[in-house]
Structure formats: C-alpha cells, structure tokens
Design a protein around this motif. Structure first.
Motif, short mmCIF file in Angstrom:
data_model
loop_
_atom_site.label_atom_id
_atom_site.label_comp_id
_atom_site.label_asym_id
_atom_site.label_seq_id
_atom_site.Cartn_x
_atom_site.Cartn_y
_atom_site.Cartn_z
N LEU A 311 0.83 -1.19 0.00
CA LEU A 311 0.00 0.00 0.00
C LEU A 311 0.87 1.25 0.00
O LEU A 311 1.90 1.30 0.68
CB LEU A 311 -0.91 0.03 1.23
N ILE A 312 0.45 2.27 -0.77
CA ILE A 312 1.07 3.59 -0.72
C ILE A 312 -0.04 4.63 -0.77
O ILE A 312 -1.15 4.34 -1.25
CB ILE A 312 2.06 3.81 -1.89
N PRO A 313 0.22 5.85 -0.28
CA PRO A 313 -0.79 6.91 -0.39
C PRO A 313 -1.09 7.22 -1.85
O PRO A 313 -0.20 7.18 -2.71
CB PRO A 313 -0.13 8.10 0.31
N GLN A 314 -2.34 7.52 -2.13
CA GLN A 314 -2.75 7.77 -3.51
C GLN A 314 -2.04 8.97 -4.12
O GLN A 314 -1.77 8.99 -5.32
CB GLN A 314 -4.27 7.98 -3.57
N CYS A 316 0.91 9.80 -4.03
CA CYS A 316 2.26 9.50 -4.54
C CYS A 316 2.23 9.14 -6.02
O CYS A 316 3.28 9.15 -6.68
CB CYS A 316 2.86 8.31 -3.77
N SER A 342 -1.45 -0.64 -10.45
CA SER A 342 -2.19 -0.41 -9.21
C SER A 342 -3.51 -1.16 -9.21
O SER A 342 -4.07 -1.49 -10.25
CB SER A 342 -2.45 1.09 -9.01
N SER A 345 -8.66 1.41 -4.91
CA SER A 345 -8.42 2.40 -3.86
C SER A 345 -8.99 1.92 -2.55
O SER A 345 -10.06 1.30 -2.51
CB SER A 345 -9.05 3.75 -4.24
N ASP A 348 -7.65 6.70 1.27
CA ASP A 348 -6.63 7.49 0.60
C ASP A 348 -5.36 6.69 0.34
O ASP A 348 -4.29 7.26 0.09
CB ASP A 348 -6.32 8.77 1.39
N TYR A 349 -5.46 5.38 0.42
CA TYR A 349 -4.37 4.49 0.02
C TYR A 349 -4.72 3.83 -1.31
O TYR A 349 -5.88 3.76 -1.71
CB TYR A 349 -4.13 3.40 1.07
N ARG A 350 -3.71 3.30 -1.98
CA ARG A 350 -3.92 2.53 -3.20
C ARG A 350 -3.13 1.23 -3.10
O ARG A 350 -1.97 1.23 -2.68
CB ARG A 350 -3.45 3.33 -4.41
N SER A 385 -3.51 8.68 7.53
CA SER A 385 -4.70 8.54 6.70
C SER A 385 -5.85 9.36 7.26
O SER A 385 -6.06 9.41 8.47
CB SER A 385 -5.11 7.07 6.60
N GLN A 390 -9.07 2.07 4.85
CA GLN A 390 -8.02 1.09 4.64
C GLN A 390 -8.02 0.07 5.75
O GLN A 390 -8.48 0.31 6.85
CB GLN A 390 -6.64 1.78 4.51
#
Length: 392
Positions: A311-314, A316, A342, A345, A348-350, A385, A390
């Motif tokens: 997972l990474i923040p969207q 980014c 990817s 969602s 706010d993570y992807r 977040s 998430q």
C-alpha cells in the motif's frame, strides 16, 4: 608596449578561467534538496465491491379481496403495526349470507329426500325377499337411495363453499407487521378488475432482505473465492467461524453505513438471459425498524482478502496517458521513476499489484520539484490517513 599588452591579455584570460572554475565548484557543492518520502507498507486488505440493491421486508404479504363486493369497513390505522389475526377489512356480507341460507335449505331438502328413499328401500327389501316385488324395483329403490346419499354430500360441499366465501368477507392480518396505505375506501367495489383486488400490504421488518444483481463475471469471481474459502474451511475447521460472520454492508442513500452487517442467504438458480445477471439476496437485522421496504441502498461485499498487500498513499501516484508511475528513492538517494500496476483504492491508500516492494521509499510531496536521476535528501515521514477505509 606591444609585449606589455600581450601579457595583460593573457593575465585577463587566466583570471576569467579561474573565476569560472571557482563558480562551478561552488555550484557543485550545493547541498541536495530535502524531499519528504514515505515507506511502502503492507497489510491484509479486504477487497470490496459495491452493487445497487433494493430493500424488502422479511415477509411482504399482499392483502387480497378474495370475494367481490362493496367494502363495508376499514379497521386499522394506515402505516401502523398490526397483529396477526387482527381484523383489517370487512366486505358487505349480505349476498354471501343469502347464499349460505340457500345452501342450507338445499341441504335440508336433500336430506329429507334421502330419508324418504331410505324408508322406501327398507319397505321393499322384505317384499323382494318374498318375491312380492320384482328385482328391478329393488335395484331402482337402492339406486335412488345411493343417489340421495351423494346428493347430501354435494349439498354439504356447496354449503361449506358458501360459508368459506362468507368468511372471506372479513379480512384478517396474516402476520405481525407494518401495514401500508389502503388502496380502497369504504363504499368501493373490490375483488374484481379493474377495481382493487390487492387492498394493502403487511410487511414484517424485524429483519429485512436486500436484493441485488451480480454480473456473470462478478458471480464467477466470487464463486471461485467462495470455493477457495470452502477448501480452506475443510483443511482448517476454525475457518468456519469466520465464514459465518456477517460480512455484507449496506450504504444508505444519505451516505451513512448501516450499523448492522448481513449475510447472503440466497442466490438464484440461474443467470437472467435478458440482463446477463444473477439475483442475490442478503439478510440484515432491523431491530430499530429504521429500514423500510422500497428503500434503495448500495451493497458492499468483501469479495476477497489480499494478504500482505503493498500500500502507498494515492497522492504518490502520477498518471500519464493511462500509465501510473511513482518516484522511488534508492540507497544512493537518487530519484528514479518507476512504472507501477495499481489495484483498487482503499480510502486514501492505493493497493499496488506490481512495481514496488516492501522497504521502498516513495516521494509523496513536491513531485514537480524532482526528476529522474536527481540526488535529494530524503525525509521519511509517516503518512496519516484521513479515511477509515483502509485495512487495519
């Protein structure tokens, strides 16, 4: 004089070269820019799908007029709770009472004729034994008596039918529930089209049903996931406890998530060929009776669990012509552009399917200030977040 001028020219050239060299050294030793980065995290993430569904009662029973006639009385308040066996409607009973009386008279007359036929038969039997009457007379008397026996049974059946129709003049609630608005008023003729036949509906709403449709691809995907969980359940019996936990949510039209979760309790036998979808039904408790039949809601189902998902923040992620990429900082603090694949969602993570590994550092802010091959001073921050979607 000419020699002096040449020497001065050479001195000026060397001075310029020294100045340029010093400027380049000063530029080369400028400190790298400080850029914020985040580390890739992993977690077990449930993947959800949303479908549009309609809410029904646990039972939605139509109240029908089973005989024709004029509505004589309404014995409830619309939109309130009614009890099983409570009188709801009454239809003018006079025509049906007259029919019952007529059938009772017919039955009495038929019984009288049967008694007479039995008496005649009893008189003829001794005479026939003495050959005082012919055998045909005895047979005729016996046949007449048997016919009246069946006539009495038929009259009894007709009377019972008339009594049943008379009973239909009073309509009672078949269940405990909430009754809706009446479709007929006192004095209306009911029970035959185009007049009202269905007078109302009573709904039991302690539990509600949500019905929605899955496409063929969604159904196949979820079926495979279910079979995989079933195999895991066989190998590890404790998995069964998880499987029976309610895992279906509904999102109401105001955006709020209903506080109780439900379970899928019905899947239709086949795909509808006209729509290419299959009907699915989920059951939800409704202790406060907030949900009513006819409401629409989004059905949210966890179709699978991705273990150790990356997972990474969207924010980014950069998108260009349908391709996603991120800036990754390597061990030498050099920025590298890396293409990623990817997934869905999650707040706010992807979720990242390909392109990143655990421990990678990804640029989160100032994406316009960095570029491929740039040396930076990474400042690792912890992303906070702002959503609750998430997985934890």
């Amino acid at each position: 004089m000419r020699l002096f001028s040449s020497m001065l020219f050479i001195i000026l050239i060397f001075s310029s070269l020294i100045w340029v060299s010093c400027g380049s050294e000063k530029q080369a030793v400028a400190p790298p820019q400080k850029i914020t980065v985040v580390e890739v995290i992993t977690d077990d993430v449930p993947i959800y799908r949303e479908f549009v569904g309609e809410i029904y009662g646990e039972k939605d029973i139509p109240i029908r007029a089973r005989v024709e006639g004029y509505l004589e009385g309404i014995h409830f308040d619309e939109g309130t709770e009614v009890k099983q066996g409570q009188l709801l409607y009454s239809i003018d009973p006079l025509p049906f009472e007259a029919k019952v009386n007529a059938q009772q008279s017919e039955l009495a007359a038929t019984k009288t004729m049967m008694v007479k036929a039995e008496s005649d038969l009893n008189r003829i039997k001794p005479l026939a034994e003495m050959n005082a009457v012919s055998k045909s007379d005895l047979d005729a008397s016996q046949a007449q008596y048997d016919a009246y026996i069946f006539s009495v049974e038929a009259a009894n059946a007709n009377l019972r039918s008339a009594q049943i129709e008379l009973g239909y003049c009073k309509i009672y609630s078949p269940i405990n529930g909430i009754i809706g608005m009446t479709k007929a008023r006192v004095g209306d003729f009911v029970g035959r089209d185009p007049n009202p036949v269905i007078l109302n509906t009573v709904s039991e709403t302690n539990h509600i049903k949500v019905r929605f449709f899955l496409t063929e691809s969604d159904y196949l995907y979820m079926s495979r996931e279910y079979l995989a969980r079933l195999e895991a359940m066989i190998e590890e019996p404790t998995t069964q406890l998880k499987e029976q936990t309610p895992n279906v949510q509904i999102i109401l039209s105001d955006g709020s998530v209903y506080e109780h979760k439900g379970l899928v309790d019905f899947i239709d036998r086949g795909i509808d060929p006209t729509t290419g979808s299959i009907l699915v039904q989920a059951d939800f408790p409704n202790p406060k009776l907030i949900l009513r039949p006819g409401l629409y809601a989004k059905v949210k189902i966890a179709i699978r669990l991705v273990e150790d998902a990356i997972l990474i923040p969207q924010r980014c992620i950069m998108e260009l012509q349908g391709l996603n990429s991120v800036y990754v900082v390597n061990d030498s603090n050099m920025v590298q552009s890396r293409q990623i694949t990817s997934g869905p969602s999650l707040g706010d993570y992807r979720l990242i399917n390909e392109g990143l590994e655990v421990g990678d550092k990804v640029v989160i802010d100032a994406l316009q200030k960095v570029g491929e091959g740039m040396i930076i001073e990474p400042e690792i921050i912890k992303f906070e977040s702002k959503t609750k979607q998430q997985s934890k």
